[in-house]
Design a protein around this motif. Structure first.
Motif, PDB file in Angstrom:
ATOM      1  N   ASN A  39       0.844  -1.197   0.000  1.00 25.76           N
ATOM      2  CA  ASN A  39       0.000   0.000   0.000  1.00 25.76           C
ATOM      3  C   ASN A  39       0.876   1.243   0.000  1.00 25.76           C
ATOM      4  O   ASN A  39       0.978   1.944   1.000  1.00 25.76           O
ATOM      5  CB  ASN A  39      -0.924   0.011   1.219  1.00 25.76           C
ATOM      6  CG  ASN A  39      -1.956  -1.089   1.153  1.00 25.76           C
ATOM      7  OD1 ASN A  39      -2.681  -1.183   0.168  1.00 25.76           O
ATOM      8  ND2 ASN A  39      -2.020  -1.923   2.185  1.00 25.76           N
ATOM      9  N   VAL A  42       0.480   7.551  -2.109  1.00 23.58           N
ATOM     10  CA  VAL A  42       0.302   8.143  -3.433  1.00 23.58           C
ATOM     11  C   VAL A  42       1.116   9.436  -3.462  1.00 23.58           C
ATOM     12  O   VAL A  42       0.614  10.515  -3.205  1.00 23.58           O
ATOM     13  CB  VAL A  42      -1.181   8.417  -3.726  1.00 23.58           C
ATOM     14  CG1 VAL A  42      -1.355   8.973  -5.129  1.00 23.58           C
ATOM     15  CG2 VAL A  42      -1.983   7.138  -3.580  1.00 23.58           C
ATOM     16  N   GLN A  45       2.103  11.372  -7.933  1.00 23.43           N
ATOM     17  CA  GLN A  45       1.150  11.939  -8.876  1.00 23.43           C
ATOM     18  C   GLN A  45       1.567  13.368  -9.174  1.00 23.43           C
ATOM     19  O   GLN A  45       0.901  14.327  -8.815  1.00 23.43           O
ATOM     20  CB  GLN A  45      -0.257  11.880  -8.297  1.00 23.43           C
ATOM     21  CG  GLN A  45      -0.693  10.477  -7.887  1.00 23.43           C
ATOM     22  CD  GLN A  45      -0.794   9.568  -9.089  1.00 23.43           C
ATOM     23  OE1 GLN A  45      -1.235   9.996 -10.143  1.00 23.43           O
ATOM     24  NE2 GLN A  45      -0.374   8.329  -8.947  1.00 23.43           N
ATOM     25  N   SER A 252      -0.854   4.614 -13.059  1.00 21.50           N
ATOM     26  CA  SER A 252      -0.610   5.098 -11.700  1.00 21.50           C
ATOM     27  C   SER A 252      -1.907   5.227 -10.925  1.00 21.50           C
ATOM     28  O   SER A 252      -1.963   5.884  -9.887  1.00 21.50           O
ATOM     29  CB  SER A 252       0.094   6.456 -11.737  1.00 21.50           C
ATOM     30  OG  SER A 252      -0.696   7.406 -12.446  1.00 21.50           O
ATOM     31  N   SER A 253      -2.927   4.566 -11.400  1.00 24.12           N
ATOM     32  CA  SER A 253      -4.219   4.577 -10.720  1.00 24.12           C
ATOM     33  C   SER A 253      -4.074   4.047  -9.291  1.00 24.12           C
ATOM     34  O   SER A 253      -3.182   3.251  -8.991  1.00 24.12           O
ATOM     35  CB  SER A 253      -5.213   3.710 -11.495  1.00 24.12           C
ATOM     36  OG  SER A 253      -6.358   3.421 -10.720  1.00 24.12           O
ATOM     37  N   SER A 254      -4.950   4.465  -8.408  1.00 22.76           N
ATOM     38  CA  SER A 254      -4.954   3.937  -7.044  1.00 22.76           C
ATOM     39  C   SER A 254      -5.540   2.535  -6.978  1.00 22.76           C
ATOM     40  O   SER A 254      -5.517   1.899  -5.915  1.00 22.76           O
ATOM     41  CB  SER A 254      -5.737   4.876  -6.123  1.00 22.76           C
ATOM     42  OG  SER A 254      -7.085   5.011  -6.576  1.00 22.76           O
ATOM     43  N   ASN A 255      -6.037   2.045  -8.089  1.00 20.32           N
ATOM     44  CA  ASN A 255      -6.614   0.696  -8.167  1.00 20.32           C
ATOM     45  C   ASN A 255      -5.490  -0.335  -8.148  1.00 20.32           C
ATOM     46  O   ASN A 255      -4.697  -0.423  -9.081  1.00 20.32           O
ATOM     47  CB  ASN A 255      -7.446   0.570  -9.444  1.00 20.32           C
ATOM     48  CG  ASN A 255      -8.144  -0.781  -9.552  1.00 20.32           C
ATOM     49  OD1 ASN A 255      -7.833  -1.726  -8.822  1.00 20.32           O
ATOM     50  ND2 ASN A 255      -9.090  -0.872 -10.473  1.00 20.32           N
ATOM     51  N   ASN A 259      -2.199  -1.253 -11.058  1.00 20.24           N
ATOM     52  CA  ASN A 259      -1.022  -0.396 -10.874  1.00 20.24           C
ATOM     53  C   ASN A 259       0.218  -1.156 -10.396  1.00 20.24           C
ATOM     54  O   ASN A 259       1.099  -0.585  -9.764  1.00 20.24           O
ATOM     55  CB  ASN A 259      -1.340   0.771  -9.936  1.00 20.24           C
ATOM     56  CG  ASN A 259      -1.545   0.337  -8.485  1.00 20.24           C
ATOM     57  OD1 ASN A 259      -1.432  -0.838  -8.157  1.00 20.24           O
ATOM     58  ND2 ASN A 259      -1.845   1.289  -7.617  1.00 20.24           N
ATOM     59  N   ARG A 263       3.666   0.523  -8.735  1.00 23.23           N
ATOM     60  CA  ARG A 263       4.124   0.166  -7.388  1.00 23.23           C
ATOM     61  C   ARG A 263       5.507  -0.464  -7.433  1.00 23.23           C
ATOM     62  O   ARG A 263       6.335  -0.251  -6.540  1.00 23.23           O
ATOM     63  CB  ARG A 263       3.115  -0.765  -6.725  1.00 23.23           C
ATOM     64  CG  ARG A 263       1.815  -0.062  -6.324  1.00 23.23           C
ATOM     65  CD  ARG A 263       0.886  -0.969  -5.539  1.00 23.23           C
ATOM     66  NE  ARG A 263       0.308  -2.001  -6.378  1.00 23.23           N
ATOM     67  CZ  ARG A 263       0.250  -3.285  -6.059  1.00 23.23           C
ATOM     68  NH1 ARG A 263       0.784  -3.719  -4.924  1.00 23.23           N
ATOM     69  NH2 ARG A 263      -0.326  -4.155  -6.857  1.00 23.23           N
TER      70      ARG A 263
END
Length: 317
Positions: A39, A42, A45, A252-255, A259, A263
């Protein structure tokens, strides 16, 4: 965007104007899954070189801010510029950059933001206010050119920063010296010899050997360097390379389902950050990281421009 041409440096964040660098909360980014951050914060971005990525560790009190930066002021002749371009005119490479193309890129990005290099000590490609960063590609030389032939820093478009050995963990580059690749002997004095020769020519900042993929090699090298009293002063930045084969799907999506690549890259950056923190605690003065080769590769060579752009937009913009 060709992988041979697009090179970017990731540098220490320097707060400018009225803005400030965001700080991740302690412990953010911990935990792994299959060797990747589970996790991650972020933090990457970035928008127009303004937002900042800062990686933190729970056991480190020092913080390094690794960022793309925006400034309207003139830049110096060292690594205080964001955007670098590799101008590869080697006969074995079909891609090359001309002075006109470098000038065009400088007009678009801002010459005061830019630097360029070509894996050599000299260049015939120039653009006003864009600095050239020479490289000592192998211990003692760049091909047939001895380190003593390094150009004088601060003259004729040359900056005051010099790049060190290229990919000592790769058999086709500086790693063609098997003893260097496996570090079976102490190479710290060879590094001191090369960088002190550069210092005698006026260079004031020194980019570490640039790794193809192996932070562990750098850890062992820096450990050896720390035992040589003359060595730490000649490591100003840590350098590394990164190529991917999944750029078409890079996100780079938070999904978390889409991603993985992002990561994976962030985890790699954190590994380099931790090395910087570790050795600065041992007396080094490493200012930041230089990511000086980046690109997308397929089975037959460079990926299509659309995939290169996808990667760049997702990672940097």
């Amino acid at each position: 965007v060709a992988s041979e041409a697009v090179q970017l440096s990731v540098e220490t964040c320097q707060e400018t104007g009225g803005g400030s660098c965001p700080v991740a909360s302690e412990g953010e980014g911990e935990g792994t899954e299959s060797g990747r951050l589970r996790n991650p914060p972020v933090l990457l971005q970035t928008r127009r070189h303004q937002e900042v990525m800062e990686a933190t560790t729970a056991d480190a009190t020092a913080k390094a801010k690794i960022a793309t930066r925006k400034s309207s002021t003139a830049r110096g002749t060292g690594m205080d510029r964001f955007c670098g371009i590799a101008i590869n005119s080697e006969s074995s490479n079909s891609y090359s950059f001309s002075s006109a193309e470098l000038t065009s890129a400088a007009t678009t990005a801002g010459a005061e933001r830019m630097w360029h290099y070509n894996w050599k000590m000299t260049t015939d490609v120039t653009a006003d206010n864009v600095i050239f960063v020479p490289m000592i590609k192998y211990p003692g030389s760049t091909g047939a050119v001895d380190v003593s032939d390094l150009p004088t820093a601060g003259e004729n478009g040359v900056g005051t920063i010099v790049k060190g050995w290229n990919e000592p963990d790769d058999t086709s580059q500086a790693g063609s010296y098997s003893e260097l690749r496996w570090l079976t002997s102490d190479w710290s004095q060879s590094w001191v010899d090369d960088m002190s020769a550069a210092a005698a020519k006026g260079y004031t900042e020194f980019i570490s050997p640039a790794m193809a993929k192996d932070p562990i090699w750098m850890d062992y090298f820096l450990a050896s360097c720390s035992d040589n009293a003359d060595c730490p002063q000649y490591i100003t930045y840590l350098a590394f390379h990164r190529y991917r084969s999944d750029c078409g799907d890079y996100s780079s999506s938070s999904n978390l389902d889409v991603n993985d690549g992002w990561r994976d890259d962030l985890s790699y950056i954190v590994s380099w950050y931790r090395l910087m923190v570790k050795y600065n605690a041992l007396g080094f003065n490493i200012k930041g990281l230089v990511w000086d080769e980046i690109g997308c590769m397929g089975s037959s060579g460079a990926s299509p421009a659309s995939e290169q752009l996808q990667y760049m937009q997702q990672w940097y913009i």
